[in-house]
Design a protein around this motif. Sequence first.
Motif, PDB file in Angstrom:
ATOM      1  N   MET A  30       0.834  -1.209   0.000  1.00 45.79           N
ATOM      2  CA  MET A  30       0.000   0.000   0.000  1.00 45.79           C
ATOM      3  C   MET A  30       0.865   1.255   0.000  1.00 45.79           C
ATOM      4  O   MET A  30       0.594   2.200  -0.739  1.00 45.79           O
ATOM      5  CB  MET A  30      -0.919  -0.001   1.220  1.00 45.79           C
ATOM      6  CG  MET A  30      -2.114  -0.923   1.030  1.00 45.79           C
ATOM      7  SD  MET A  30      -3.319  -0.770   2.388  1.00 45.79           S
ATOM      8  CE  MET A  30      -2.655  -1.966   3.505  1.00 45.79           C
ATOM      9  N   ILE A  52      -0.650   4.880  -0.920  1.00 52.29           N
ATOM     10  CA  ILE A  52      -1.789   4.961  -0.003  1.00 52.29           C
ATOM     11  C   ILE A  52      -1.283   5.406   1.369  1.00 52.29           C
ATOM     12  O   ILE A  52      -0.347   4.822   1.920  1.00 52.29           O
ATOM     13  CB  ILE A  52      -2.505   3.585   0.090  1.00 52.29           C
ATOM     14  CG1 ILE A  52      -3.020   3.177  -1.302  1.00 52.29           C
ATOM     15  CG2 ILE A  52      -3.648   3.623   1.105  1.00 52.29           C
ATOM     16  CD1 ILE A  52      -3.536   1.751  -1.381  1.00 52.29           C
ATOM     17  N   VAL A 104      -5.438   3.817   5.960  1.00 53.13           N
ATOM     18  CA  VAL A 104      -6.292   2.676   5.636  1.00 53.13           C
ATOM     19  C   VAL A 104      -7.201   2.369   6.827  1.00 53.13           C
ATOM     20  O   VAL A 104      -6.784   2.449   7.979  1.00 53.13           O
ATOM     21  CB  VAL A 104      -5.444   1.443   5.232  1.00 53.13           C
ATOM     22  CG1 VAL A 104      -4.611   0.904   6.406  1.00 53.13           C
ATOM     23  CG2 VAL A 104      -6.319   0.315   4.676  1.00 53.13           C
ATOM     24  N   LYS A 133     -10.997  -1.820   5.140  1.00 51.90           N
ATOM     25  CA  LYS A 133     -10.266  -1.993   3.870  1.00 51.90           C
ATOM     26  C   LYS A 133      -9.081  -2.937   4.034  1.00 51.90           C
ATOM     27  O   LYS A 133      -8.799  -3.776   3.178  1.00 51.90           O
ATOM     28  CB  LYS A 133      -9.769  -0.627   3.368  1.00 51.90           C
ATOM     29  CG  LYS A 133     -10.839   0.145   2.617  1.00 51.90           C
ATOM     30  CD  LYS A 133     -10.237   1.018   1.516  1.00 51.90           C
ATOM     31  CE  LYS A 133     -11.332   1.731   0.747  1.00 51.90           C
ATOM     32  NZ  LYS A 133     -11.039   3.170   0.550  1.00 51.90           N
ATOM     33  N   LEU A 134      -8.377  -2.806   5.161  1.00 50.23           N
ATOM     34  CA  LEU A 134      -7.222  -3.678   5.404  1.00 50.23           C
ATOM     35  C   LEU A 134      -7.695  -5.119   5.552  1.00 50.23           C
ATOM     36  O   LEU A 134      -7.082  -6.056   5.019  1.00 50.23           O
ATOM     37  CB  LEU A 134      -6.478  -3.208   6.660  1.00 50.23           C
ATOM     38  CG  LEU A 134      -5.111  -3.826   6.967  1.00 50.23           C
ATOM     39  CD1 LEU A 134      -4.170  -3.748   5.770  1.00 50.23           C
ATOM     40  CD2 LEU A 134      -4.475  -3.125   8.172  1.00 50.23           C
ATOM     41  N   ARG A 168      -8.598  -6.661   2.200  1.00 54.54           N
ATOM     42  CA  ARG A 168      -7.368  -6.989   1.496  1.00 54.54           C
ATOM     43  C   ARG A 168      -6.711  -8.258   2.023  1.00 54.54           C
ATOM     44  O   ARG A 168      -6.144  -9.044   1.279  1.00 54.54           O
ATOM     45  CB  ARG A 168      -6.414  -5.814   1.705  1.00 54.54           C
ATOM     46  CG  ARG A 168      -5.555  -5.508   0.518  1.00 54.54           C
ATOM     47  CD  ARG A 168      -4.636  -4.352   0.831  1.00 54.54           C
ATOM     48  NE  ARG A 168      -3.387  -4.644   0.156  1.00 54.54           N
ATOM     49  CZ  ARG A 168      -2.928  -3.945  -0.864  1.00 54.54           C
ATOM     50  NH1 ARG A 168      -3.555  -2.873  -1.272  1.00 54.54           N
ATOM     51  NH2 ARG A 168      -1.812  -4.295  -1.451  1.00 54.54           N
ATOM     52  N   VAL A 206      -0.626   4.333   7.224  1.00 51.35           N
ATOM     53  CA  VAL A 206      -0.021   3.139   6.612  1.00 51.35           C
ATOM     54  C   VAL A 206       1.453   3.018   6.968  1.00 51.35           C
ATOM     55  O   VAL A 206       1.941   1.962   7.391  1.00 51.35           O
ATOM     56  CB  VAL A 206      -0.218   3.176   5.073  1.00 51.35           C
ATOM     57  CG1 VAL A 206       0.630   2.116   4.379  1.00 51.35           C
ATOM     58  CG2 VAL A 206      -1.695   2.973   4.729  1.00 51.35           C
TER      59      VAL A 206
END
Lengths: 218, 218
Positions: free
Chosen positions: B32, B37, B40, B44-45, B48, B75
């Motif tokens: 990321m 990015i 986060v 979303k993490l 993923r 991040v």
Amino acid sequence: MAKEQKSEVTADALSEALVRRLPGYYRHLREMEAAGIKRVSSMKLGRRMHQTASLIRQDINTFGGIGRQGLGYDVRELKEKIGDLLDLNRGHEMIILGAGNIGTAVAGYASFQQNGFTTVAMFDVNPAKIGTKAGGIPVLSMDALEDYVMAHPVDIAVLAVPKEQAVTVMERVQKLGIRAVWNFAPVDLQYDQTAMTVVNVHLSDTLQVLSYQLAHMR
Amino acid sequence: MAKEQKSEVTADALSEALVRRLPGYYRHLREMEAAGIKRVSSMKLGRRMHQTASLIRQDINTFGGIGRQGLGYDVRELKEKIGDLLDLNRGHEMIILGAGNIGTAVAGYASFQQNGFTTVAMFDVNPAKIGTKAGGIPVLSMDALEDYVMAHPVDIAVLAVPKEQAVTVMERVQKLGIRAVWNFAPVDLQYDQTAMTVVNVHLSDTLQVLSYQLAHMR
């Protein structure tokens, strides 16, 4: 009658942690059987596997149907039961995608064959490798993957391609209806979990766990 | 004042399961960060990493000292924190014992270098291999192991010798005071747990777990 009603935990109910321990049981029991050992106590098996006797007893109770009979477990019976759970008593045919170092190492790993896992072909994009053998296994063109699998259905695809190719190769494997993937590429693959199962061997991850353990040793 | 008394879980208290997840966090956060990015969310993490948002939040709370600040996690900050826990921010020097397929695959695996793990030498008993290079790394005689390590202290020994040699090679590694072993031989090694730490990569075991999963798919 009462005996027949005794509920036996089905294999599907085994915890992930226990499933991860099964191959260790199988390995030790096979070594003991080869050494002519007929029976083993939970204490001796535990000492051998670096586990407590009570964990061993608990695990074996979970499988169900294995009597202790005072003198310990029957080595051969327990090994066969675990082999059945792991489905080692039928053969599995594998293809290896990627004939680099990892793919070649997997192809040359003798003990898979011993457990009925046979590598039938390898696939690579490198023209210099196509037509040769790696780890004793013929290397075919990656372009021939679909035709090959259509003609020779396989149980397991080993993903040993570079990270950049892993996603597209995985899509081809999924389209071919191969249901099991042993993934060595350092990516978390997306797949339809109702149609496939994947086991990841992320070598970098295990090395980082070692680094953690080294840094945090008491 | 009250804030400073808030207890922070020390790294030593992390569960084995969480430690196993750390490299995955690190990998995704690095990807990321490379993709630009900055922040986060746990959701979303989680998406993923194929984990629930609540597990992600729980894990990150356990590390301690990472603020969420409404807009998600930073991040870079989270990546650095996890890199510190994994001790990736100092270099590690490795030697590989055994220049067969597995040893060569490990030697040639580029991403270890990226995380600061440098292979400095390989050792083998095969005269045909001694003096050559495997995966770009010089192969020395196994007889030279003690002299080499005395002159060049190393952090990690990678055990990639055949099963039959693993026990004696492990004894030599332990005598040399090397504190971390990454073991690819299919044996459960005996060692002094106060002096060493070992991570096993039993390839056959992971293949058998795949076989189990394939046989027990819903």
